[in-house]
Scaffold this active site. Structure first.
Site, PDB file in Angstrom:
ATOM      1  N   GLY A   1       0.807  -1.204   0.000  1.00 23.32           N
ATOM      2  CA  GLY A   1       0.000   0.000   0.000  1.00 23.32           C
ATOM      3  C   GLY A   1       0.841   1.254   0.000  1.00 23.32           C
ATOM      4  O   GLY A   1       2.046   1.219  -0.286  1.00 23.32           O
TER       5      GLY A   1
ATOM      6  N   PHE B   1       1.721   4.593   2.436  1.00 18.58           N
ATOM      7  CA  PHE B   1       1.551   5.111   3.795  1.00 18.58           C
ATOM      8  C   PHE B   1       1.074   6.556   3.841  1.00 18.58           C
ATOM      9  O   PHE B   1       0.768   7.085   4.906  1.00 18.58           O
ATOM     10  CB  PHE B   1       2.795   4.915   4.653  1.00 18.58           C
TER      11      PHE B   1
ATOM     12  N   HIS C   1      13.634  10.353   8.215  1.00 10.45           N
ATOM     13  CA  HIS C   1      14.757  11.162   7.723  1.00 10.45           C
ATOM     14  C   HIS C   1      14.713  11.381   6.209  1.00 10.45           C
ATOM     15  O   HIS C   1      15.456  12.211   5.677  1.00 10.45           O
ATOM     16  CB  HIS C   1      16.096  10.553   8.146  1.00 10.45           C
TER      17      HIS C   1
END
Length: 303
Positions: free
Chosen positions: A226, A228, A246
């Site tokens: 999927g 996010f 990061h």
């Protein structure tokens, strides 16, 4: 340190790109794997790797001068402890990262570092007119190399993560953007009563099955594909974000964190794994890693 010695030391740093690229070539050719059981001459290695004998000798000779290999008088070579980290079958293999760091697109982005320093903008986007994730999606062979590097690095840090943090209280651990599952597989292997969810892009998790098979935990892990930015699976009482935040700017990270918050159980914990920036004049690895975030994805180290 006198002026002449200082200049020589700086020259070594300036020429570091030569060492890096030479290591990349050795890793790409699998030299360390050919030397893991015995020493071999440069001619034998050339035959095994289908390379030019004299040119390969020059490569190996140079790498022996910096401690990656050891050269004997008969032009035979063996592994040093440092060179052993280029083997593909060791836990802390650096070979996949060496191959990634030597890719032409990777180096070209770093060539635009001056643009980033001058403007604060992402070097990769300036060089290629698109983000690194979009570029890799359009060049699947580069995504494969990147995923291998991330898997190898995850295996290298998994033991340290599990030593530093106790995952036993959790019943379901989800690794969001967890790559091919190297870290999650080790978490589940160490905690037999636990279930896991690996979540990442479809082309990434498609190759996760063998990782969980090798760890003997396939029956306790759901592999879910999927985005996010849209949603992540619900039901975990621990969500792991390793080397994810990061990569992105602050606003994008807020979107990711909100997505995770919606999915996690009310009493759940979010575990963020990132590099720690050391005090001034220390910690080169994390600080150059931070520059890599500026150059490649456009993020930064924040700890």
């Amino acid at each position: 340190m006198d002026e002449r010695t200082a200049a020589a030391e700086l020259q070594k740093l300036v020429n570091g790109f030569q060492v890096s690229q030479a290591i990349c070539v050795a890793a790409t050719l699998g030299i360390a794997d050919h030397l893991k059981d015995c020493k071999r001459t440069s001619g034998e290695l050339a035959a095994l790797t289908n390379t030019h004998p004299q040119a390969l000798y020059r490569l190996l000779r140079a790498l022996a001068s910096v401690g990656v290999f050891h050269e004997a008088e008969d032009r035979s070579f063996s592994l040093t402890p440092v060179g052993g980290a280029l083997r593909s079958d060791v836990q802390h293999s650096v070979a996949p990262w060496a191959i990634l760091a030597g890719r032409p697109y990777f180096r070209q982005a770093w060539s635009d570092l001056l643009h980033s320093v001058s403007t604060g903008e992402n070097a990769f986007r300036h060089a290629y007119g698109k983000g690194v994730w979009e570029y890799r999606a359009e060049h699947p062979e580069e995504s494969v190399i990147f995923d291998r590097a991330m898997t190898a690095m995850s295996r290298g840090v998994a033991a340290a993560v599990l030593t530093a943090y106790d995952f036993r209280p959790f019943s379901v651990v989800m690794d969001v953007a967890g790559g091919q599952g190297a870290l999650l597989a080790e978490i589940l292997r160490r905690n037999p009563g636990q279930r896991g969810i690996l979540f990442d892009q479809p082309q990434v998790v498609a190759k996760a099955g063998p990782v969980f098979d090798a760890a003997g935990v396939s029956d306790r892990c759901d592999i879910v594909a999927g985005d996010f930015f849209v949603s992540v699976p619900e039901g975990a009482d621990a969500i792991v974000l390793k080397w994810i935040l990061h990569d992105w700017d602050d606003d994008t990270n807020i979107r990711i964190l909100k997505t995770c918050r919606r999915a996690i159980r009310p009493e759940g914990k979010l575990l963020v794994l990132e590099s720690i920036l050391a005090p001034p004049n220390e910690g080169a690895s994390a600080k150059f890693g931070d520059l890599n975030m500026l150059v490649m994805p456009g993020g930064q180290e924040r700890t």
